[in-house]
Motif scaffolding. Structure first.
Motif, PDB file in Angstrom:
ATOM      1  N   VAL A  23      32.635  50.406  30.923  1.00  0.00           N
ATOM      2  CA  VAL A  23      32.366  50.055  29.555  1.00  0.00           C
ATOM      3  C   VAL A  23      31.082  49.196  29.629  1.00  0.00           C
ATOM      4  N   ASP A  24      30.282  49.892  28.887  1.00  0.00           N
ATOM      5  CA  ASP A  24      28.794  49.258  28.357  1.00  0.00           C
ATOM      6  C   ASP A  24      28.883  47.755  27.871  1.00  0.00           C
ATOM      7  N   GLY A  25      28.394  47.087  28.586  1.00  0.00           N
ATOM      8  CA  GLY A  25      28.318  45.576  28.293  1.00  0.00           C
ATOM      9  C   GLY A  25      29.283  44.637  29.139  1.00  0.00           C
ATOM     10  N   VAL A  26      30.226  45.201  29.874  1.00  0.00           N
ATOM     11  CA  VAL A  26      31.179  44.466  30.831  1.00  0.00           C
ATOM     12  C   VAL A  26      30.188  44.363  31.939  1.00  0.00           C
ATOM     13  N   LEU A  27      30.333  43.028  32.475  1.00  0.00           N
ATOM     14  CA  LEU A  27      29.294  42.543  33.613  1.00  0.00           C
ATOM     15  C   LEU A  27      30.296  42.669  34.958  1.00  0.00           C
ATOM     16  N   GLY A  28      31.510  42.503  34.965  1.00  0.00           N
ATOM     17  CA  GLY A  28      32.314  42.508  36.316  1.00  0.00           C
ATOM     18  C   GLY A  28      33.768  42.566  35.771  1.00  0.00           C
ATOM     19  N   VAL A  29      34.710  43.279  36.768  1.00  0.00           N
ATOM     20  CA  VAL A  29      35.826  43.532  36.504  1.00  0.00           C
ATOM     21  C   VAL A  29      36.498  43.058  38.010  1.00  0.00           C
ATOM     22  N   GLU A  30      37.527  42.033  37.572  1.00  0.00           N
ATOM     23  CA  GLU A  30      38.347  41.892  39.156  1.00  0.00           C
ATOM     24  C   GLU A  30      39.825  42.017  38.898  1.00  0.00           C
ATOM     25  N   SER A  31      40.618  42.676  39.880  1.00  0.00           N
ATOM     26  CA  SER A  31      42.018  42.886  39.685  1.00  0.00           C
ATOM     27  C   SER A  31      42.705  41.719  40.167  1.00  0.00           C
ATOM     28  N   GLY A  32      43.708  41.261  39.654  1.00  0.00           N
ATOM     29  CA  GLY A  32      44.368  40.200  40.087  1.00  0.00           C
ATOM     30  C   GLY A  32      45.813  39.990  39.598  1.00  0.00           C
ATOM     31  N   TYR A  33      46.340  38.744  39.866  1.00  0.00           N
ATOM     32  CA  TYR A  33      47.751  38.480  39.392  1.00  0.00           C
ATOM     33  C   TYR A  33      47.631  37.270  38.384  1.00  0.00           C
ATOM     34  N   SER A  34      48.517  37.117  37.380  1.00  0.00           N
ATOM     35  CA  SER A  34      48.460  36.147  36.429  1.00  0.00           C
ATOM     36  C   SER A  34      49.767  35.778  35.823  1.00  0.00           C
ATOM     37  N   ASN A  35      49.689  34.510  35.323  1.00  0.00           N
ATOM     38  CA  ASN A  35      50.859  33.925  34.513  1.00  0.00           C
ATOM     39  C   ASN A  35      52.423  34.099  35.255  1.00  0.00           C
ATOM     40  N   GLY A  36      52.437  33.688  36.536  1.00  0.00           N
ATOM     41  CA  GLY A  36      53.709  33.670  37.254  1.00  0.00           C
ATOM     42  C   GLY A  36      53.609  32.150  37.861  1.00  0.00           C
ATOM     43  N   GLN A  37      54.829  32.385  38.532  1.00  0.00           N
ATOM     44  CA  GLN A  37      55.138  30.855  39.325  1.00  0.00           C
ATOM     45  C   GLN A  37      54.526  30.525  40.228  1.00  0.00           C
TER      46      GLN A  37
END
Length: 176
Positions: A23-37
């Motif tokens: 995507v034009d305008g995207v500076l970086g993308v990082e895969s990860g995990y979120s909103n868990g305990q």
């Protein structure tokens, strides 16, 4: 330049990452995990479905080149926001559709675009909306996965069609 970050869960993070890296305008993308305990979860623990985390990508973008609204319109187009805890054959709470905002201003846009998508899809959108919480980056071998393994079976048969859909639907947003 005004840099923002939004965190998106649309099934397997490899799929979402592959699209936003184009995507034009995207500076970086990082895969990860979120909103868990669990603090500092591993891929194996998240795959067991017991940490509460979603597989996500953090998308950093220049909001002078692409708006949050456009980022979200792409999101609602390249995954199925109407299936709970599932994208295709990927099943489990870690594959849920989710948008995790970073600021109150983002929340307002997220809720507006979510409501529009829900109306367009007959009230069937199940995308979780919440502030980002307890984010942890995925292991290094998950980063830029599609770019590094385009011929791998999952990449060729699951990710490539999503990338192609993005390219066709959002021609003007493809990085040049």
């Amino acid at each position: 330049m005004a840099v923002q970050t939004i965190t998106l869960g649309g099934g397997c993070f490899w799929c979402v990452e592959a699209v936003y890296e184009l995507v034009d305008g995207v500076l970086g993308v990082e895969s990860g995990y979120s909103n868990g305990q669990l603090r500092q979860p591993s891929y194996e623990l998240v795959c067991e479905g017991r940490t509460g985390h979603a597989e996500v990508v953090r998308v950093r973008f220049d909001d002078e080149r692409i708006s949050l609204r456009e980022i979200l319109e792409i999101f609602f187009t390249v995954h199925d926001p109407t299936t709970r805890d599932r994208q295709g054959n990927d099943v489990g709470p870690q594959y849920r559709s989710a948008i995790y905002w970073h600021t109150p201003e983002q929340e307002a846009v997220v809720r507006e675009v979510h409501a529009e998508a829900d109306r367009a899809l007959g009230g069937r959108v199940v995308t979780e909306l919440a502030p980002e919480d307890n984010y942890w980056p995925a292991e290094a071998y998950h980063q830029h996965y599609f770019a590094q393994h385009p011929q791998q079976g999952y990449c060729a048969y699951v990710i490539a069609p999503k990338v192609e859909k993005f390219r066709k639907t959002f021609r003007e947003r493809v990085r040049g």
